[in-house]
Scaffold this motif. Structure first.
Motif, short mmCIF file in Angstrom:
data_model
loop_
_atom_site.label_atom_id
_atom_site.label_comp_id
_atom_site.label_asym_id
_atom_site.label_seq_id
_atom_site.Cartn_x
_atom_site.Cartn_y
_atom_site.Cartn_z
N ARG A 1 -68.21 -10.85 68.15
CA ARG A 1 -69.51 -11.51 68.30
C ARG A 1 -69.93 -11.58 69.77
N ASP A 2 -69.00 -11.99 70.63
CA ASP A 2 -69.37 -12.32 72.00
C ASP A 2 -69.35 -11.16 72.99
N THR B 1 -72.69 -9.14 72.77
CA THR B 1 -73.89 -9.99 72.86
C THR B 1 -74.00 -10.70 74.21
N LEU B 2 -72.88 -10.89 74.89
CA LEU B 2 -73.02 -11.46 76.24
C LEU B 2 -73.48 -10.39 77.23
N TYR C 1 -77.08 -10.58 76.65
CA TYR C 1 -77.54 -11.86 77.24
C TYR C 1 -77.90 -11.68 78.72
N SER D 1 -79.74 -12.76 72.39
CA SER D 1 -78.31 -12.55 72.16
C SER D 1 -77.86 -13.23 70.86
N TRP D 2 -78.45 -14.38 70.56
CA TRP D 2 -78.08 -15.05 69.30
C TRP D 2 -78.60 -14.29 68.09
N ALA E 1 -76.20 -11.75 67.50
CA ALA E 1 -74.86 -12.29 67.22
C ALA E 1 -74.74 -12.96 65.85
N ARG F 1 -82.41 -23.32 68.58
CA ARG F 1 -81.47 -23.97 69.47
C ARG F 1 -81.32 -23.19 70.78
N VAL G 1 -81.50 -24.56 74.97
CA VAL G 1 -80.13 -24.64 75.50
C VAL G 1 -79.97 -23.69 76.69
N ASN G 2 -80.40 -22.45 76.53
CA ASN G 2 -80.15 -21.48 77.58
C ASN G 2 -81.14 -21.59 78.73
#
Ligand SMILES: C[N+](C)(C)CCCC[C@H](N)C(=O)O
Length: 379
Positions: free
Chosen positions: A264-265, A268-269, A272, A306-307, A310, A359, A363-364
């Motif tokens: 997942r990360d 996607t990072l 990001y 990115s979410w 993800a 969200r 948040v970001n």
């Protein structure tokens, strides 16, 4: 509060040749930020670093935001002496760490209620949708229900954020072979940003995995808090949850779902950081640095993009984390994907997408802005 002004390109570029120290300059070594160029300066003064030649022995005070010497800390403490010979002082690592912690924590508190609803929608089938889940959570558990499992992520965000930004920055340094100062003038390519982001994402997973597992397990406890006569929840809190997992599943149990988290990360990072960098460059004229509004918007959209990518693996990750040894329903990531799709249709991979996106923006946006702001403020 200091006023945020747009980043000013080219400032402090003369400092290295002075041989003095400007602890505010540069990306701060390990936790250098992708979008940070030169400015994002609180206030309008232009000289806060020391201008004394190396070894002059003149005591330095850090100036406050109005230009006065509010703090009488030495601008270049002993630990930074080595950097004098070759380059100006970098931002203190501890400041980067604390800035990463606070910005991550601010974003986290803001986003946690959304996160709880998301995790429940992804792992339980009792809710008809976002509103239904919110109403039931509130009725059954009160507002506190939305904040279950939050203490652990707040503690972990310090480690996770500094590892992410530190590995990202150092990978970029290795790829571009340019110093932070040169990097402002010669921005890295998007491929380099992507590779550095993926590397940061890959490494941070191993700090994030146990904390994320505990968060998901606690968020999925739907018992109301402390009602007399009601059965106690399975986990009494994060420490009890960690201890129970170790006892029941062994220490490796704490890494349940880590492979899905890595899948997942890692990419996607990369996405990001590329999105953040791209948006900042698009909305900023050449030679200037992005304004605080640009940082907010770019950070928010970097989070959403990115979410969005993800989410399918986020569903799988959460499901694998919820499976214990007694209820091991899945043999691996592919098995979990196949069985989820078979039983619930392809739509299962997009469960939580709306709430994730809602969200992700605040948040970001808050994370990127406060991170940049805090470093400049303390610098
Ligand atoms: C890579 N992935 C999309 C999973 C997360 C990217 C954003 C991370 C941020 N701390 C947040 O919680 O939103």
């Amino acid at each position: 509060m200091p006023q945020l002004v747009p980043w000013e390109g080219g400032l402090d570029k003369t400092r290295p040749s002075e041989g003095g120290c400007d602890s505010r300059q540069g990306g701060g070594g390990a936790a250098h930020h992708p979008g940070r160029r030169q400015g994002f300066r609180p206030g309008s003064h232009s000289s806060r670093g020391c201008s004394h030649p190396v070894g002059s022995g003149v005591p330095q005070g850090r100036r406050d935001r109005t230009g006065g010497h509010a703090l009488s800390l030495p601008a270049c403490p002993g630990w930074a002496a080595a950097c004098h010979r070759f380059r100006p002082c970098q931002t203190m690592p501890v400041e980067e760490f604390v800035a990463g912690w606070i910005s991550g924590a601010l974003g986290l508190v803001l986003g946690h209620p959304f996160d709880t609803v998301k995790v429940r929608l992804q792992t339980q089938t009792t809710y008809r949708g976002i509103i239904d889940c919110m109403v039931k959570t509130y009725r059954h558990e009160s507002l506190l229900g939305f904040f279950k499992g939050m203490s652990f992520p707040i503690a972990s965000i310090a480690v996770v954020n500094s590892v992410l930004f530190g590995v990202y920055s150092n990978t970029l340094l290795a790829l571009t072979a340019t110093s932070h100062q040169e990097r402002w003038a010669q921005p890295p390519s998007y491929t380099q940003v992507f590779i550095a982001g993926c590397t940061g994402g890959f490494v941070q997973v191993y700090c994030l995995a146990p904390f994320d597992l505990i968060k998901v397990r606690l968020q999925n406890q739907t018992e109301p808090r402390a009602r007399p006569g009601s059965p106690p929840p399975r986990y009494r809190g994060p420490v009890h949850c960690a201890a129970s997992i170790c006892q029941e599943e062994g220490p490796r149990g704490l890494f349940r779902g880590a492979w899905a988290l890595t899948l997942r990360d890692t990419p996607t990072l990369g996405i990001y950081f590329v999105t953040y960098e791209w948006l900042c460059r698009q909305s900023t004229p050449d030679g200037q640095n992005p304004s605080s509004a640009t940082v907010l918007v770019a950070g928010g959209f970097a989070g959403i993009t990115s979410w969005a990518v993800a989410t399918p693996l986020d569903v799988i990750k959460s499901r694998m984390q919820m499976a214990g040894p007694k209820h091991r329903v899945y043999r691996g990531v592919l098995d979990c994907m196949a069985r989820s799709a078979q039983q619930e249709g392809l739509g299962v991979f997009f469960r939580g997408l709306t709430i994730n996106s809602a969200r992700a923006f605040p948040v970001n946006a808050v994370t990127f802005l406060s991170y940049e702001y805090l470093l400049r403020w303390w610098g």
